[in-house]
Design an enzyme around this catalytic site. Structure first.
Site, PDB file in Angstrom:
ATOM      1  N   ASN A   1     -28.568  28.679  15.949  1.00 32.57           N
ATOM      2  CA  ASN A   1     -27.185  28.966  16.357  1.00 32.57           C
ATOM      3  C   ASN A   1     -26.440  27.648  16.534  1.00 32.57           C
ATOM      4  OD1 ASN A   1     -27.621  31.750  16.474  1.00 32.57           O
ATOM      5  ND2 ASN A   1     -28.316  31.664  18.597  1.00 32.57           N
TER       6      ASN A   1
ATOM      7  N   HIS B   1     -34.821  28.964  17.156  1.00 27.25           N
ATOM      8  CA  HIS B   1     -35.450  30.185  17.650  1.00 27.25           C
ATOM      9  C   HIS B   1     -36.447  30.660  16.593  1.00 27.25           C
ATOM     10  CE1 HIS B   1     -32.207  31.294  20.695  1.00 27.25           C
ATOM     11  NE2 HIS B   1     -31.524  30.462  19.938  1.00 27.25           N
TER      12      HIS B   1
ATOM     13  N   ASP C   1     -38.957  31.687  25.028  1.00 26.06           N
ATOM     14  CA  ASP C   1     -37.600  31.930  25.507  1.00 26.06           C
ATOM     15  C   ASP C   1     -37.671  32.764  26.785  1.00 26.06           C
ATOM     16  OD1 ASP C   1     -34.563  31.920  23.953  1.00 26.06           O
ATOM     17  OD2 ASP C   1     -34.839  33.231  25.698  1.00 26.06           O
ATOM     18  N   ILE C   2     -36.836  32.412  27.762  1.00 30.60           N
ATOM     19  CA  ILE C   2     -36.855  33.083  29.060  1.00 30.60           C
ATOM     20  C   ILE C   2     -36.299  34.502  28.962  1.00 30.60           C
ATOM     21  CG2 ILE C   2     -34.568  32.404  29.909  1.00 30.60           C
ATOM     22  CD1 ILE C   2     -35.980  31.496  32.514  1.00 30.60           C
TER      23      ILE C   2
ATOM     24  N   HIS D   1     -32.087  23.421  18.962  1.00 29.44           N
ATOM     25  CA  HIS D   1     -33.286  24.247  19.114  1.00 29.44           C
ATOM     26  C   HIS D   1     -33.343  25.273  18.006  1.00 29.44           C
ATOM     27  CE1 HIS D   1     -30.021  26.085  21.496  1.00 29.44           C
ATOM     28  NE2 HIS D   1     -30.519  27.250  21.124  1.00 29.44           N
TER      29      HIS D   1
HETATM   30  P1  AMP Z   1     -28.717  29.607  22.140  1.00 30.71           P
HETATM   31  O1  AMP Z   1     -27.965  30.797  22.699  1.00 30.71           O
HETATM   32  O2  AMP Z   1     -28.951  29.661  20.657  1.00 30.71           O
HETATM   33  O3  AMP Z   1     -28.087  28.311  22.600  1.00 30.71           O
HETATM   34  O4  AMP Z   1     -30.169  29.683  22.762  1.00 30.71           O
HETATM   35  C1  AMP Z   1     -30.463  29.275  24.052  1.00 30.71           C
HETATM   36  C2  AMP Z   1     -31.689  30.062  24.456  1.00 30.71           C
HETATM   37  O5  AMP Z   1     -32.260  29.423  25.574  1.00 30.71           O
HETATM   38  C3  AMP Z   1     -31.402  31.512  24.875  1.00 30.71           C
HETATM   39  O6  AMP Z   1     -32.121  32.399  24.016  1.00 30.71           O
HETATM   40  C4  AMP Z   1     -31.897  31.571  26.317  1.00 30.71           C
HETATM   41  O7  AMP Z   1     -32.513  32.793  26.643  1.00 30.71           O
HETATM   42  C5  AMP Z   1     -32.871  30.406  26.366  1.00 30.71           C
HETATM   43  N1  AMP Z   1     -33.080  29.827  27.672  1.00 30.71           N
HETATM   44  C6  AMP Z   1     -32.145  29.519  28.613  1.00 30.71           C
HETATM   45  N2  AMP Z   1     -32.724  28.955  29.681  1.00 30.71           N
HETATM   46  C7  AMP Z   1     -34.060  28.894  29.417  1.00 30.71           C
HETATM   47  C8  AMP Z   1     -35.186  28.415  30.138  1.00 30.71           C
HETATM   48  N3  AMP Z   1     -35.083  27.864  31.360  1.00 30.71           N
HETATM   49  N4  AMP Z   1     -36.398  28.534  29.571  1.00 30.71           N
HETATM   50  C9  AMP Z   1     -36.541  29.081  28.341  1.00 30.71           C
HETATM   51  N5  AMP Z   1     -35.507  29.538  27.601  1.00 30.71           N
HETATM   52  C10 AMP Z   1     -34.276  29.449  28.137  1.00 30.71           C
END
Ligand code: AMP
Ligand code: ZN
Length: 119
Positions: A92, A107, A35-36, A105
């Site tokens: 989520n 986590h 995760d970024i 996705h």
């Molecule tokens: P959610 O809020 O459950 O939809 O999770 C989306 C996740 O994607 C968040 O934890 C973000 O930090 C992560 N995210 C967004 N953009 C990227 C990216 N380019 N690379 C890796 N993770 C990302």
């Protein structure tokens, strides 16, 4: 068509290699990447390569791939050595629950104590 790549989807772009990611595992049906914006020492996302907007729609359409995502989440936890301390798999679903990317996705969070119930 269900499962097809969506042009405006960030995670479809990661699957296609058009957006970079730190990939830690890959199978024929899934990719796992860091995760970024990590919320724990280990914070990895496991996604199906096919596009479904959330975990429930993935499971309804492709139960085998949903199982692959969960199995990969467990393998990430083993690779990251967070099993003994305990870890969390979070799906989520919906903006009200914090979903911001509408490509299913999981986590995988661990490497620190995790409170229950979550916020
Ligand atoms: P959610 O809020 O459950 O939809 O999770 C989306 C996740 O994607 C968040 O934890 C973000 O930090 C992560 N995210 C967004 N953009 C990227 C990216 N380019 N690379 C890796 N993770 C990302
Ligand atoms: Zn997508």
């Amino acid at each position: 068509m269900a499962g097809e790549p969506q042009a405006d989807c960030l995670f479809c772009k990661i699957v296609a290699g058009a957006v970079p990611a730190t990939v830690v595992r890959e199978t024929g049906t899934t990719i796992a990447f860091r995760d970024i914006n990590p919320q724990a020492p280990t914070h990895v996302l496991v996604i199906p390569k096919a596009h479904y907007p959330d975990a429930a729609s993935l499971a309804a359409a492709e139960p085998g791939i949903a199982a692959d995502v969960l199995a990969e989440a467990g393998r990430v936890a083993a690779d990251e050595k967070i099993e003994e301390l305990g870890y969390r798999i979070v799906l989520n679903t919906g903006a009200g629950a914090g979903q911001t990317v509408f490509h299913a996705h999981a986590h995988v969070l661990g490497g620190r104590g995790l409170e229950w119930p979550p916020g």
